[in-house]
Design an enzyme around this catalytic site. Structure first.
Site, PDB file in Angstrom:
ATOM      1  N   ASP A 196       0.810  -1.205   0.000  1.00 31.75           N
ATOM      2  CA  ASP A 196       0.000   0.000   0.000  1.00 31.75           C
ATOM      3  C   ASP A 196       0.846   1.259   0.000  1.00 31.75           C
ATOM      4  O   ASP A 196       1.791   1.374   0.767  1.00 31.75           O
ATOM      5  CB  ASP A 196      -0.864  -0.039   1.263  1.00 31.75           C
ATOM      6  CG  ASP A 196      -2.106   0.773   1.138  1.00 31.75           C
ATOM      7  OD1 ASP A 196      -2.232   1.480   0.138  1.00 31.75           O
ATOM      8  OD2 ASP A 196      -2.944   0.692   2.043  1.00 31.75           O
ATOM      9  N   HIS A 226     -10.918   0.493  -5.474  1.00 32.25           N
ATOM     10  CA  HIS A 226     -10.319   1.644  -4.790  1.00 32.25           C
ATOM     11  C   HIS A 226      -9.355   2.415  -5.687  1.00 32.25           C
ATOM     12  O   HIS A 226      -9.389   3.651  -5.718  1.00 32.25           O
ATOM     13  CB  HIS A 226      -9.592   1.164  -3.526  1.00 32.25           C
ATOM     14  CG  HIS A 226      -8.922   2.259  -2.771  1.00 32.25           C
ATOM     15  ND1 HIS A 226      -9.613   3.169  -2.011  1.00 32.25           N
ATOM     16  CD2 HIS A 226      -7.613   2.614  -2.676  1.00 32.25           C
ATOM     17  CE1 HIS A 226      -8.772   4.029  -1.459  1.00 32.25           C
ATOM     18  NE2 HIS A 226      -7.551   3.716  -1.853  1.00 32.25           N
TER      19      HIS A 226
END
Length: 420
Positions: free
Chosen positions: A230, A328
């Site tokens: 991430d 996302h």
């Protein structure tokens, strides 16, 4: 590659490639690629086991920008906010910031504070300690500085799905205390708290963590508590337009005292981990738009790596979008948000169990930007309405702060505001 091999603007290539932490835009924060600073090695992953090298890392407190924005993310953080006492006023605030400046100057150099030193961190070095201070909107009225409050410090709007606890957000004075040792970070917070006694009271406090240097075989982007690699698309120093995305400039409705400063959005975001972990990996990947194993986008072949460009128009063999419409990475993409971007520098947290037995865990989201009206607000508004990941998140606390520029030699925190 040695330490002399540097990229744009004096940033080491190792720092640019190897200092990321967890970083979903709404679910976790990315470790900022950071400037080189005074430490035994620029390779943070190699710092552990070097006979005290981890503790010897030192970040200069003074400079053009406050420390704790561009520097490599530390392994521990203490976040807190204080409320100014009634009657403290401008003079009280000035005295407090001068006292904090004097203490932080010493602590970041690995020296004991002259006052209120509890010796908790006595045996440690500076451990890359940084202290970053921000001003909440209410501070300006309390300190008689209403005319100097930035227009961009307007309250964040309510977003769909917010479940905010006011007692765990906002505040007049925000501090971000990062260090590579938990005791060093806690000691710094306790010192600031004691120095504030009678002038400002602690409103809320929370602790977070990131991956420890040396935990992986090579420097790499970290994972969040959902297990995702991430922070891949975090803006990086040296990229075109980086400074304009993160730091304030003069002009428009930005006050002159904030030039070189920034705005910080804080969000305490709980991850619904029990529900998330019930999903098969393939389904998790479709919610995010990237493969869990290596971070490669679903629009590219497996194993292509997290650095592979995301192709939002790519289709699978069945003709459907390779990256789902509510993934996302699609909803958060700058291309779909008018180019809006921010520098995310968040930490994970895990505070035990809630009454229903689910983990009270997630992300302490921190995002620095030049203007939240053009950064966080439009992006979060879109995410709250159309991001598939939002079903697995709860935004439980929030804050917006104006972060003054760095402290010059002989100056103190916030001097540009108080004496401008």
């Amino acid at each position: 590659m040695d330490q002399k091999e540097k990229g744009p603007a004096g940033f080491t290539r190792r720092a640019l490639l190897g200092t990321a932490g967890a970083g979903l835009l709404v679910g976790a924060g990315a470790g900022a690629a950071g400037a080189a600073y005074d430490r035994p090695s620029d390779d943070r992953a190699g710092r552990a086991g070097q006979g005290g090298a981890l503790g010897a890392g030192r970040v200069p407190f003074r400079g053009e920008h406050q420390a704790g924005i561009l520097e490599p993310q530390q392994t521990r953080v203490q976040l807190a906010a204080f409320d100014l006492a009634d009657g403290a006023g401008r003079d009280g605030l000035r005295t407090l910031l001068q006292r904090w400046t004097k203490a932080v100057d010493r602590l970041t150099a690995g020296e004991p504070a002259e006052e209120f030193d509890n010796q908790v961190a006595l045996d440690a070095g500076p451990c890359s300690l940084t202290v970053t201070v921000g001003f909440g909107a209410a501070l300006f009225d309390k300190a008689g500085l209403s005319d100097h409050r930035p227009a961009a410090l307007e309250p964040l709007p309510a977003f769909t799905g917010d479940a905010l606890d006011p007692a765990r957000g906002d505040g007049d004075l925000f501090v971000q205390i990062g260090a590579d040792d938990a005791l060093v970070a806690v000691h710094a917070l306790r010192t600031l708290q004691k120095l504030a006694a009678g002038t400002a009271a602690l409103r809320w406090q929370v602790a977070g963590f990131a991956r420890t240097p040396g935990a992986t075989a090579r420097p790499m982007t970290g994972r969040n508590l959902m297990g995702q690699i991430d922070g891949t698309n975090n803006p990086k120093p040296g990229e075109d337009g980086f400074a304009g995305k993160v730091f304030c400039a003069t002009g428009g409705d930005q006050p002159a005292w904030l030039a070189g400063g920034s705005y910080l959005v804080f969000r305490r975001i709980r991850m619904l981990l029990d529900h998330w972990e019930e999903l098969p990996v393939e389904r998790q990947e479709r919610v995010i738009g990237r493969r869990k194993a290596d971070g490669s986008p679903l629009s590219a072949p497996a194993g292509s790596g997290e650095g592979t460009a995301v192709d939002l128009s790519a289709q699978g063999q069945d003709g459907a979008l390779a990256i789902p419409s509510d993934a996302h990475v699609r909803v958060a993409a700058p291309a779909g948000n008018g180019g809006a971007a921010m520098l995310r520098r968040g930490f994970s947290y895990h505070d035990g169990l809630l009454p229903d037995g689910s983990p009270d865990a997630g992300l302490l989201f921190l995002a620095f930007q030049a203007d939240p009206r053009k950064g966080f607000t439009p992006v979060q508004r879109k995410l709250s309405r159309g991001d598939g990941l939002s079903r697995f998140l709860r935004h439980e606390a929030s804050g917006l702060y104006a972060v003054p520029p760095g402290v010059p030699a002989g100056g103190y925190l916030g001097q540009q505001l108080l004496e401008g």
